[in-house]
Design a protein around this motif. Structure first.
Motif, PDB file in Angstrom:
ATOM      1  N   THR A   1      33.214  36.048  46.124  1.00 15.60           N
ATOM      2  CA  THR A   1      33.501  35.360  47.389  1.00 15.60           C
ATOM      3  C   THR A   1      32.725  34.046  47.417  1.00 15.60           C
TER       4      THR A   1
ATOM      5  N   ARG B   1      33.872  44.877  48.168  1.00 13.27           N
ATOM      6  CA  ARG B   1      32.418  44.929  48.332  1.00 13.27           C
ATOM      7  C   ARG B   1      32.101  45.625  49.640  1.00 13.27           C
TER       8      ARG B   1
ATOM      9  N   ASP C   1      40.949  38.547  32.385  1.00 14.67           N
ATOM     10  CA  ASP C   1      39.965  39.300  33.171  1.00 14.67           C
ATOM     11  C   ASP C   1      39.019  38.261  33.764  1.00 14.67           C
TER      12      ASP C   1
HETATM   13  O1  PRX Z   1      30.212  42.599  40.764  1.00 12.05           O
HETATM   14  C1  PRX Z   1      31.122  41.562  40.496  1.00 12.05           C
HETATM   15  C2  PRX Z   1      32.523  42.062  40.758  1.00 12.05           C
HETATM   16  O2  PRX Z   1      32.815  41.701  42.093  1.00 12.05           O
HETATM   17  C3  PRX Z   1      31.713  41.009  42.680  1.00 12.05           C
HETATM   18  C4  PRX Z   1      32.217  40.004  43.655  1.00 12.05           C
HETATM   19  O3  PRX Z   1      32.875  40.675  44.689  1.00 12.05           O
HETATM   20  P1  PRX Z   1      33.663  39.881  45.791  1.00 12.05           P
HETATM   21  O4  PRX Z   1      32.794  38.804  46.347  1.00 12.05           O
HETATM   22  O5  PRX Z   1      34.222  40.870  46.723  1.00 12.05           O
HETATM   23  O6  PRX Z   1      34.825  39.157  45.022  1.00 12.05           O
HETATM   24  C5  PRX Z   1      35.758  39.906  44.318  1.00 12.05           C
HETATM   25  C6  PRX Z   1      36.911  39.019  43.950  1.00 12.05           C
HETATM   26  C7  PRX Z   1      36.550  37.725  43.352  1.00 12.05           C
HETATM   27  C8  PRX Z   1      30.978  40.440  41.510  1.00 12.05           C
HETATM   28  O7  PRX Z   1      29.646  40.148  41.842  1.00 12.05           O
HETATM   29  N1  PRX Z   1      33.519  41.457  39.874  1.00 12.05           N
HETATM   30  C9  PRX Z   1      34.437  40.533  40.208  1.00 12.05           C
HETATM   31  N2  PRX Z   1      35.219  40.258  39.162  1.00 12.05           N
HETATM   32  C10 PRX Z   1      34.798  41.004  38.126  1.00 12.05           C
HETATM   33  C11 PRX Z   1      33.698  41.766  38.583  1.00 12.05           C
HETATM   34  N3  PRX Z   1      33.041  42.605  37.772  1.00 12.05           N
HETATM   35  C12 PRX Z   1      33.459  42.698  36.498  1.00 12.05           C
HETATM   36  N4  PRX Z   1      34.511  42.008  35.991  1.00 12.05           N
HETATM   37  C13 PRX Z   1      35.206  41.159  36.771  1.00 12.05           C
HETATM   38  N5  PRX Z   1      36.234  40.506  36.269  1.00 12.05           N
END
Ligand code: PRX
Length: 634
Positions: free
Chosen positions: A418, A528, A413
């Motif tokens: 980004t 997001r 996990d």
């Molecule tokens: O809130 C967290 C969640 O995804 C956010 C980042 O989103 P993005 O920039 O679109 O990137 C997603 C792919 C890397 C974070 O701030 N998030 C990401 N991974 C997890 C997570 N929340 C919980 N567990 C995770 N493993």
């Protein structure tokens, strides 16, 4: 192995590592690796040795202009050279680099040598179009080999790529294109989705009416959708025609470590989407190292990341990471449940996928069909599973572990963003796992959970997730907006730490439990989505005077949109208006904006300075106490 986890006395069940994986793991001693990772320069400097450099760096980390950190200063390197060219002089030359498959059962394979030739041709073609080092090239392409080729071709000649997710629609597309100011756009005649062809070119045509910088559009004939382009105008050209007669050798551009590599848009809570800028060497080092250690990549692995290249997961771990490690990466175009919900498992069996990296939303979605479909296929090739994008709820974790992993494949996990470019909090195959927690910060990464004063919070209490020291794949700035870069990420909390925007907790073993975003960003199916972007889409509809949106919990997608709208006089929220609003928002933003509910209101809660207090709407929606209302307008 992580030894200080109390496996007997924890209130949550702990899954011990699979000893077979521990034996072959790249990292066998977790404590020793963590210790090494404390010396950032030594640790990441050693990891950087895996690449071929044209000129070695002077200093691993330059902290003199915080938060504008620099990594591998004065190093000269090229990403495409390391991801492709390097392998053709080894016995990987004829190994499959890209294995493309789609929902129709079509398949295409490109070996490293074939990829090399294709990238060179495209690189030469871009140069002939006048693309130079430092120019931006935009892409709006489905998951097809040409997308990977185009990205690598940009790297080869030092152009910056800006990929717009092909699931975003006209409005979102226009904003992103205009911000990046690209001269060239690469798109396709369509993408396959659930037995239909989505005509991407039609969306592009509409969008380009509002994108003045684009001089040339290159169109990949991907689906055979009979579209017409205006080749005579000199503004549009088919990809296949463009590459005709191009040489399959192209000189490599020697890039400075800190030269920009790509821009990728992500949503914030206010204003337009944020253009996250990544640079070359640090990103390469961070991404390749984490993929290798977290998923324990070895020769012979078949890697499948189900994320789209239009998001950071696809950039880092579908394209760059696997190719930098010389692995075969599977590129799948299609939905997880079409033609039936066994399609993913069929692919795993057919190709012998060894490592599968997916998202909680996809797992929850497939879970709804029960455990029947996985039993039709032999999934024993799988060794490690992974998840990213949002918290993996324990029920989904267990379903995946049992039905797909046969209770032998651990689930990595991975928490990251980004902005971070690479995995930051994640188990390794040697880690004891607790379903729902990404476990601990990786070696060479310094993360904590703190209160408003920047002090670490006690065990079990909510706090802000912060990154305390720089990491190589960190974004360097927001493109053309340094002020926002500083204000959004580096200013809020004391100590010069990076504020991730997530709330989190730590347990008695130091394991981190992500609680969700601390800002107004929604997480819909792991994507997001910025509240302000959705609100702008609503407000551009003729019936709407004003709108506010919040996230509403959804059992599969994590969150969906709940919108509160003030309608203009003469309008009522009839079924027709609702339908029209839904269509309009989808047209503006694309299918990522999943609407749950629209409610008509007379007023929105606002601060005296006119900012919508979404927190009040959320509390009201969830039947919670409305909290401090002293800043409310009236
Ligand atoms: O809130 C967290 C969640 O995804 C956010 C980042 O989103 P993005 O920039 O679109 O990137 C997603 C792919 C890397 C974070 O701030 N998030 C990401 N991974 C997890 C997570 N929340 C919980 N567990 C995770 N493993």
């Amino acid at each position: 192995m992580v030894t200080n986890v109390n496996t007997s006395n924890s209130n949550k069940k702990v899954f011990k590592p699979n000893y077979m994986l521990v034996e072959e793991a790249h990292v066998k001693n977790w404590e020793a690796e963590i210790e090494k990772g404390k010396d950032l320069e030594k640790y990441w400097g050693e990891k950087a040795e895996q690449f071929e450099w044209f000129q070695k760096w002077d200093k691993v980390l330059d902290e003199s202009q915080k938060p504008f950190y620099k990594w591998f200063t004065n190093g000269k390197i090229n990403l495409a050279y390391n991801a492709v060219d390097r392998w053709i002089h080894t016995d990987k030359r004829n190994q499959v680099a890209i294995l493309y498959a789609n929902e129709r059962g079509d398949e295409r394979k490109l070996t490293y040598y074939e990829l090399y030739r294709e990238v060179n041709k495209m690189a030469n073609a871009l140069k002939n179009l006048g693309v130079e080092k430092g120019d931006t090239v935009s892409m709006y392409l489905p998951m097809c080999p040409e997308l990977l080729v185009s990205i690598l071709a940009c790297n080869k000649i030092g152009a910056i790529h800006s990929v717009v997710y092909s699931g975003l629609s006209v409005g979102a597309f226009v904003d992103r294109m205009n911000d990046a100011e690209a001269k060239v756009l690469i798109t396709a005649d369509g993408t396959y989705r659930r037995g239909k062809i989505i005509d991407l070119k039609r969306i592009v045509d509409e969008a380009l009416l509002k994108c003045p910088t684009i001089e040339t559009t290159i169109v990949v004939k991907h689906t055979g959708n009979p579209i017409k382009i205006s080749e005579l105008s000199g503004k549009e050209i088919f990809y296949e025609r463009l590459l005709e007669g191009e040489l399959d050798e192209c000189p490599v551009e020697e890039m400075d470590s800190e030269d920009p590599l790509f821009i990728l848009y992500t949503s914030g809570s206010t204003g337009k989407p944020k253009a996250v800028l990544h640079t070359t060497a640090g990103y390469m080092v961070g991404v390749a190292t984490t993929l290798k250690t977290v998923f324990d990549i070895h020769d012979g692995d078949l890697w499948w990341c189900t994320g789209d290249i239009g998001w950071i997961t696809g950039h880092s771990y579908l394209l760059y990471g696997p190719l930098l490690l010389g692995t075969t990466t599977l590129v799948y175009e299609g939905a997880p449940d079409y033609p039936d919900p066994g399609i993913w498992w069929k692919i795993v069996e057919k190709y012998g996928v060894t490592k599968l990296y997916t998202s909680p939303t996809a797992v929850r979605h497939l879970m709804r069909y029960g455990s029947k479909y996985p039993t039709y296929y032999n999934l024993s090739s799988l060794k490690i599973l992974g998840s990213v994008g949002e918290p993996m709820n324990p029920a989904a974790w267990r379903w995946l572990y049992k039905n797909i992993g046969y209770e032998k494949t651990p689930i990595m996990d991975t928490w990251w963003q980004t902005e971070t470019g690479m995995h930051m909090i994640s188990p390794l195959p040697i880690s004891p796992l607790k379903p729902g927690s990404p476990t601990l910060p990786l070696p060479g990464v310094d993360i904590d959970v703190v209160d408003e004063k920047g002090k670490p919070v006690p065990v079990g209490e909510d706090g802000y997730l912060v990154i305390k020291r720089p990491w190589p794949a960190m974004f360097r700035t927001l493109y053309q907006d340094e002020e926002r870069f500083i204000n959004v990420y580096w200013k809020d909390l004391p100590g010069g730490v990076y504020r991730a925007g997530d709330m989190a907790r730590k347990d008695e073993d130091g394991y981190i439990w992500i609680q969700g975003r601390s800002d107004d960003v929604l997480k819909i199916a792991g994507h997001r989505v910025g509240t302000s972007e959705v609100e702008a889409a609503f407000s551009s509809h003729p019936a709407v005077a004003e709108a506010a949106v919040i996230g509403k919990s959804d059992p599969v997608k994590g969150q969906v949109i709940k919108a509160f709208v003030i309608l203009k006089e003469d309008y009522q929220l009839t079924t027709d208006v609702i339908e029209d609003l839904q269509k309009h928002v989808r047209y503006e933003l694309g299918p990522v904006a999943v609407l749950g509910e629209i409610a008509q209101v007379e007023k929105l809660p606002k601060t005296r300075s006119g900012k919508i207090m979404r927190r009040v709407l959320r509390a009201q929606e969830e039947g919670r106490d409305l909290g401090d209302l002293s800043t409310l307008e009236e």
